[in-house]
Scaffold this active site. Structure first.
Site, PDB file in Angstrom:
ATOM      1  N   GLU A 153      74.693  55.300  26.321  1.00  0.00           N
ATOM      2  CA  GLU A 153      75.817  55.603  27.220  1.00  0.00           C
ATOM      3  C   GLU A 153      76.073  54.545  28.294  1.00  0.00           C
ATOM      4  O   GLU A 153      76.237  54.867  29.468  1.00  0.00           O
ATOM      5  CB  GLU A 153      75.597  56.979  27.866  1.00  0.00           C
ATOM      6  CG  GLU A 153      75.462  58.082  26.838  1.00  0.00           C
ATOM      7  CD  GLU A 153      75.126  59.441  27.431  1.00  0.00           C
ATOM      8  OE1 GLU A 153      75.036  59.563  28.660  1.00  0.00           O
ATOM      9  OE2 GLU A 153      74.965  60.402  26.640  1.00  0.00           O
ATOM     10  N   GLU A 261      74.471  63.183  17.512  1.00  0.00           N
ATOM     11  CA  GLU A 261      74.285  64.374  18.372  1.00  0.00           C
ATOM     12  C   GLU A 261      75.389  65.388  18.077  1.00  0.00           C
ATOM     13  O   GLU A 261      76.027  65.924  18.981  1.00  0.00           O
ATOM     14  CB  GLU A 261      74.305  63.967  19.861  1.00  0.00           C
ATOM     15  CG  GLU A 261      73.282  62.911  20.203  1.00  0.00           C
ATOM     16  CD  GLU A 261      73.171  62.597  21.694  1.00  0.00           C
ATOM     17  OE1 GLU A 261      73.713  63.348  22.516  1.00  0.00           O
ATOM     18  OE2 GLU A 261      72.534  61.582  22.023  1.00  0.00           O
TER      19      GLU A 261
HETATM   20  O1  G3I Z   1      62.324  70.843  32.390  1.00  0.00           O
HETATM   21  C1  G3I Z   1      63.101  71.412  33.454  1.00  0.00           C
HETATM   22  C2  G3I Z   1      62.451  72.661  33.966  1.00  0.00           C
HETATM   23  O2  G3I Z   1      61.218  72.338  34.526  1.00  0.00           O
HETATM   24  C3  G3I Z   1      63.380  73.312  34.987  1.00  0.00           C
HETATM   25  O3  G3I Z   1      62.848  74.513  35.413  1.00  0.00           O
HETATM   26  C4  G3I Z   1      64.753  73.556  34.385  1.00  0.00           C
HETATM   27  C5  G3I Z   1      65.740  74.131  35.391  1.00  0.00           C
HETATM   28  O4  G3I Z   1      67.032  73.657  35.168  1.00  0.00           O
HETATM   29  O5  G3I Z   1      65.269  72.342  33.934  1.00  0.00           O
HETATM   30  C6  G3I Z   1      64.488  71.723  32.934  1.00  0.00           C
HETATM   31  O6  G3I Z   1      65.072  70.505  32.613  1.00  0.00           O
HETATM   32  C7  G3I Z   1      66.286  70.566  31.885  1.00  0.00           C
HETATM   33  C8  G3I Z   1      66.089  69.768  30.614  1.00  0.00           C
HETATM   34  O7  G3I Z   1      67.301  69.664  29.941  1.00  0.00           O
HETATM   35  C9  G3I Z   1      65.043  70.412  29.686  1.00  0.00           C
HETATM   36  O8  G3I Z   1      65.466  71.666  29.276  1.00  0.00           O
HETATM   37  C10 G3I Z   1      67.373  69.947  32.747  1.00  0.00           C
HETATM   38  O9  G3I Z   1      67.655  70.792  33.856  1.00  0.00           O
HETATM   39  C11 G3I Z   1      68.623  69.765  31.937  1.00  0.00           C
HETATM   40  O10 G3I Z   1      69.568  69.029  32.699  1.00  0.00           O
HETATM   41  C12 G3I Z   1      68.286  68.984  30.684  1.00  0.00           C
HETATM   42  O11 G3I Z   1      69.475  68.849  29.943  1.00  0.00           O
HETATM   43  C13 G3I Z   1      69.449  67.925  28.871  1.00  0.00           C
HETATM   44  C14 G3I Z   1      70.479  66.826  29.134  1.00  0.00           C
HETATM   45  O12 G3I Z   1      70.555  65.967  28.019  1.00  0.00           O
HETATM   46  C15 G3I Z   1      70.110  65.955  30.314  1.00  0.00           C
HETATM   47  O13 G3I Z   1      69.018  65.148  29.998  1.00  0.00           O
HETATM   48  C16 G3I Z   1      69.792  68.676  27.602  1.00  0.00           C
HETATM   49  O14 G3I Z   1      68.741  69.579  27.283  1.00  0.00           O
HETATM   50  C17 G3I Z   1      70.017  67.693  26.451  1.00  0.00           C
HETATM   51  O15 G3I Z   1      70.536  68.383  25.347  1.00  0.00           O
HETATM   52  C18 G3I Z   1      71.008  66.617  26.860  1.00  0.00           C
HETATM   53  O16 G3I Z   1      71.117  65.681  25.819  1.00  0.00           O
HETATM   54  C19 G3I Z   1      72.039  64.603  26.031  1.00  0.00           C
HETATM   55  C20 G3I Z   1      71.491  63.391  25.305  1.00  0.00           C
HETATM   56  O17 G3I Z   1      70.203  63.077  25.762  1.00  0.00           O
HETATM   57  C21 G3I Z   1      72.405  62.174  25.501  1.00  0.00           C
HETATM   58  N1  G3I Z   1      73.758  62.496  25.077  1.00  0.00           N
HETATM   59  C22 G3I Z   1      74.328  63.686  25.677  1.00  0.00           C
HETATM   60  C23 G3I Z   1      73.436  64.899  25.449  1.00  0.00           C
HETATM   61  C24 G3I Z   1      74.064  66.151  26.001  1.00  0.00           C
HETATM   62  O18 G3I Z   1      74.181  66.067  27.399  1.00  0.00           O
END
Ligand code: G3I
Length: 355
Positions: A153, A261
């Site tokens: 990205e 994805e």
């Molecule tokens: O692990 C923490 C946990 O400790 C906490 O209690 C909880 C509360 O919100 O959050 C947890 O972390 C979350 C993490 O996913 C694991 O579940 C984050 O808040 C959340 O923002 C995170 O979202 C991920 C996002 O990327 C940001 O990294 C999504 O699961 C994931 O599907 C998404 O994937 C991205 C690709 O990497 C790149 N392309 C876009 C795609 C969709 O956004």
């Protein structure tokens, strides 16, 4: 005797029946491309998920486990356990693994770009930190990762002509931070494929910018093998024509094209309403199935250019889209519902394989 004959026939048919039951998405597309899924943290506590993974997919991507903040949370601490668990599972089940991701402006701790006193690193210091991170992570998984999303990205959204998004990498290092990422990655594991990965890659303006970026990398001899079109699409857009134009354009650069994805949201991007909390109407699921069918027919048509199609998840139960862009809103973008049952979209993807 009659009864015995009947039993014999059923007995002979059993292997056929169970073979048919075992056949998964990956088998339907065996001659076309790899079929993958992103897998989150808690897959080992989820038996039905593991069963679907084994049956349908031959490649997995850790959804979050290899992102910088997860795998390298502090300057001198790496945390490989969660990612190791998925890599082990994949190896035990004959699946490939995609590394996601090495250089990304998001999910990267602030300390990466700063000294302990909060002042920014110099270009050389950040390059050294990037190299150390890439080398350590890739060396840990050397020989176990099929390909890496090296840069994720990096392109700026919008209709202007600015190609690269603003980020600490760009501000501190400059435009060649991508070149360096790929070169560090190549040196760390020469046998892994190296990819550039981004969203909205079927959007005409973003495609224009992506082509400038990718052509620049290739012209400068940067080691890049492929491009990932993330494909966070919806049941309404983008059009099949625009998707096809992008597949062809990236392929014409000499790159492997991957859909990395894939999910089809039930909502248009700017829709914040919550109409489906109680139930999702069959008409909407049918529309989704039809879109999936058209999209997979297109992928099949270009299977000589596409090396992998990865879904961003398996069951609607765990999709990131249940929390984006509206927190706690029911979405259903994948092929399996919240109870892990195949949806009309699943049947449609199988149908497309048989065209
Ligand atoms: O692990 C923490 C946990 O400790 C906490 O209690 C909880 C509360 O919100 O959050 C947890 O972390 C979350 C993490 O996913 C694991 O579940 C984050 O808040 C959340 O923002 C995170 O979202 C991920 C996002 O990327 C940001 O990294 C999504 O699961 C994931 O599907 C998404 O994937 C991205 C690709 O990497 C790149 N392309 C876009 C795609 C969709 O956004």
């Amino acid at each position: 005797m009659k009864r015995f004959r009947k039993l014999l026939i059923v007995g002979l048919m059993l292997p056929l029946i169970s073979d048919a039951q075992e056949k998964g998405l990956k088998d339907y597309y065996r001659d076309d491309f790899l079929v993958g899924a992103a897998v989150g943290y808690f897959f080992q506590q989820d038996e039905p998920l593991m069963a679907l993974l084994k049956q349908h997919f031959n490649v997995v991507t850790p959804e979050n486990q290899m992102k910088w903040e997860a795998i390298h949370p502090q300057p001198d601490r790496y945390a490989f356990e969660a990612a190791d668990a998925l890599v082990d599972f994949a190896q035990q089940n004959g699946m490939k693994v995609i590394g996601h991701c090495l250089t990304w402006h998001s999910q990267t701790p602030k300390w990466v770009f700063e000294h302990p006193d909060g002042t920014p690193l110099t270009r050389d210091e950040l390059l050294a930190r990037m190299q150390e991170h890439i080398t350590t992570v890739m060396t840990h998984y050397k020989g176990k990762i099929h390909g890496w999303d090296v840069v994720n990205e990096a392109i700026k959204d919008g209709d202007d002509d600015v190609v690269l998004r603003d980020s600490p990498y760009l501000r501190i290092i400059g435009e060649d931070y991508l070149d360096h990422s790929f070169r560090f990655a190549k040196a760390a594991d020469p046998s892994a494929e190296l990819y550039y990965n981004d969203y909205s890659m079927a959007d005409p303006k973003k495609r224009e910018k992506a082509l400038i970026l990718l052509k620049g990398l290739i012209d400068r001899g940067v080691p890049i093998d492929g491009v990932g079109m993330q494909a966070h699409w919806s049941i309404y857009d983008p059009s099949i024509e625009e998707i096809e134009k992008s597949i062809l354009a990236y392929h014409n650069l000499g790159l492997k094209v991957m859909i990395t994805e894939l999910d089809l949201s039930l909502y248009k991007f700017d829709d914040r309403s919550k109409p489906y909390e109680e139930a999702i109407p069959d008409s909407v699921l049918q529309l989704q199935a039809e879109r999936y069918r058209q999209i997979f027919e297109l992928f099949k048509k270009h299977s000589d250019k596409i090396t992998r199609v990865t879904f961003w998840g398996v069951s609607d139960r765990h999709s990131w889209l249940n929390n984006f862009p509206v927190r706690n809103r029911r979405n259903a973008p994948l092929l399996f519902d919240r109870e892990y049952k195949p949806k009309p979209a699943f049947e449609a993807v199988i149908k497309a394989a048989q065209q």
